[in-house]
Design a protein around this motif. Structure first.
Motif, short mmCIF file in Angstrom:
data_model
loop_
_atom_site.label_atom_id
_atom_site.label_comp_id
_atom_site.label_asym_id
_atom_site.label_seq_id
_atom_site.Cartn_x
_atom_site.Cartn_y
_atom_site.Cartn_z
N ILE A 177 43.38 11.84 51.46
CA ILE A 177 43.75 11.24 50.35
C ILE A 177 45.09 12.37 50.73
N THR A 178 44.65 13.80 51.57
CA THR A 178 44.99 14.91 51.55
C THR A 178 45.27 15.09 49.35
N TRP A 179 45.55 16.40 49.97
CA TRP A 179 45.91 16.85 48.17
C TRP A 179 47.49 15.88 47.75
N ARG A 180 47.63 16.43 48.64
CA ARG A 180 49.14 15.58 48.15
C ARG A 180 48.97 13.88 47.53
N GLY A 181 48.14 13.55 47.95
CA GLY A 181 47.75 11.95 48.08
C GLY A 181 47.33 11.92 46.17
N LEU A 182 46.22 13.31 46.08
CA LEU A 182 45.64 13.53 44.76
C LEU A 182 46.62 13.67 43.58
N PHE A 183 47.79 13.92 43.69
CA PHE A 183 48.62 13.88 42.62
C PHE A 183 49.81 12.56 42.53
N PHE A 184 49.36 12.25 44.05
CA PHE A 184 50.59 10.97 43.34
C PHE A 184 49.21 9.73 42.43
#
Length: 402
Positions: free
Chosen positions: A171-178
């Motif tokens: 989910i990518t590192w960006r998806g983790l924060f979202f």
């Protein structure tokens, strides 16, 4: 049902709404520590994404932790004057917004800056949740609810470290924060119906510099306060220093990739998540004088043993024991803090300030020792924790059942 001087509603430990609020605060605590500790195992990956060194990427961790710690001094004091409710809701909202903004970062510098701002904004939730335990539960019953909150911290650290590094490829590192921001939004929605338990605006006069420093003199003026806060700081330096760099440790020593690092860290935090309330009950029943030294000795020995040559299967076991050492120390130290003075918001604010500045300092100190070799750093940190454990057997001998 009564209202205390900080404006929080005291209902007693057995009230059903207090128990449900405890679960909601546990969820918020879990998410804050999840996002705080999902970053550390991702440092090798983030360094590659942003084309910087691992040491440079590692600055993201203390930027968040130290900003978090500094801000808690103000949130805790302010909550004693205007009530927990507005501070907690505003801080949780800031956490949601800034976590979303983190996902839009385009460089290591931007990510570090937003992490610093997130630390400043989010730091009102956990210390006020801990202070609320003092408002809602009598001292003899605080071990269990504090166990849940510290279990959520440990569980957030464990699951964040593991899930973050294992989900990032999908989910990518960006998806983790979202994803964290979305979950925190749900927690905020659950919290709002219980906002009356967080306290109304207090009638206490606005604090002056004199009352501010008088409060800190009260907290630090006794030997009990001095040794408790000192151990909060030193224990935090030890645990954060070791944990922050465990991803790099497993990458360099065993050549593990993202998934392997996640699996190796799986045991960190799980004991606290499962046993936090049990440890809290033991502290309520038998006192903290024996458990705190044992926790330090277990953690120090585990860190020192990680520096030895051993099969890969042994290292995750030591990581789990390291976590047990944390679970036997910081929650019990926090229980002592709730009994140090009448202004629990200020007392717990100072506690979390000390804790997170220790976290940030430990990360920086261990990172500074990496040129000497990660094994050397583990030796030094482990020996320091063992020494602290030996001294704690004498310093905390008065912390029997109360």
């Amino acid at each position: 049902m009564t209202t205390n001087t900080s404006g929080a509603v005291t209902t007693g430990g057995g009230n059903a709404r207090s128990e449900r609020l405890l679960w909601i605060l546990t969820g918020a605590t879990f998410l804050i520590f999840f996002q705080a500790y999902m970053v550390a195992p991702l440092l090798p990956r983030l360094a590659a994404v942003f084309h910087v060194s691992v040491e440079m990427a590692g600055l993201m961790v203390p930027a968040y932790l130290m900003a978090y710690g500094v801000a808690t001094l103000f949130y805790g004091l302010l909550s004693d004057r205007i009530g927990r409710r507005p501070i907690m809701i505003a801080s949780l909202s800031a956490f949601i917004l800034l976590t979303v903004l983190t996902g839009f970062s385009q460089s290591a510098e931007q990510l570090t800056t937003v992490r610093l701002l997130t630390g400043l904004g989010a730091s009102g939730v956990v210390p006020l949740a801990l202070a609320l335990i003092g408002d809602l539960f009598p001292y003899r019953e605080r071990g269990r609810p504090l166990g849940w909150l510290f279990g959520a911290m440990a569980g957030g650290m464990a699951v964040g470290a593991v899930a973050g590094v294992m989900l990032e490829p999908f989910i990518t590192w960006r998806g983790l924060f979202f994803g964290v921001a979305a979950a925190a939004t749900m927690v905020l929605a659950f919290l709002l119906p219980y906002r009356d338990l967080l306290g109304n605006k207090s009638g206490t006069a606005r604090p002056t510099l004199g009352t501010l420093f008088a409060g800190y003199r009260t907290l630090l003026g006794s030997s009990r306060g001095q040794r408790t806060y000192a151990y909060v700081a030193l224990n935090a330096v030890f645990h954060s220093g070791v944990f922050t760099w465990l991803g790099v440790y497993f990458s360099r020593k065993y050549g593990l990739g993202d998934v392997g690092i996640g699996l190796a860290l799986l045991g960190y935090g799980i004991p606290g998540f499962l046993l936090g309330p049990v440890i809290g009950r033991l502290a309520d029943r038998y006192g903290r004088s024996q458990l705190i030294p044992v926790g330090l000795l277990i953690a120090g020995a585990s860190a020192a043993a990680l520096s030895l040559d051993m099969p890969l299967i042994g290292a995750p076991i030591l990581v789990t024991l390291l976590s047990v050492g944390y679970d036997l120390t910081q929650p019990l130290l926090a229980g002592i803090v709730t009994d140090l003075g009448p202004n629990r918001g200020q007392a717990m604010g100072l506690n979390v300030f000390t804790l997170f500045v220790g976290f940030g300092s430990g990360s920086l100190l261990f990172g500074a020792m990496l040129p000497l070799g990660i094994e050397t750093a583990l030796h030094v940190f482990g020996a320091g924790a063992i020494l602290l454990g030996i001294l704690a057997a004498f310093l905390f001998r008065s912390e029997m059942h109360k």
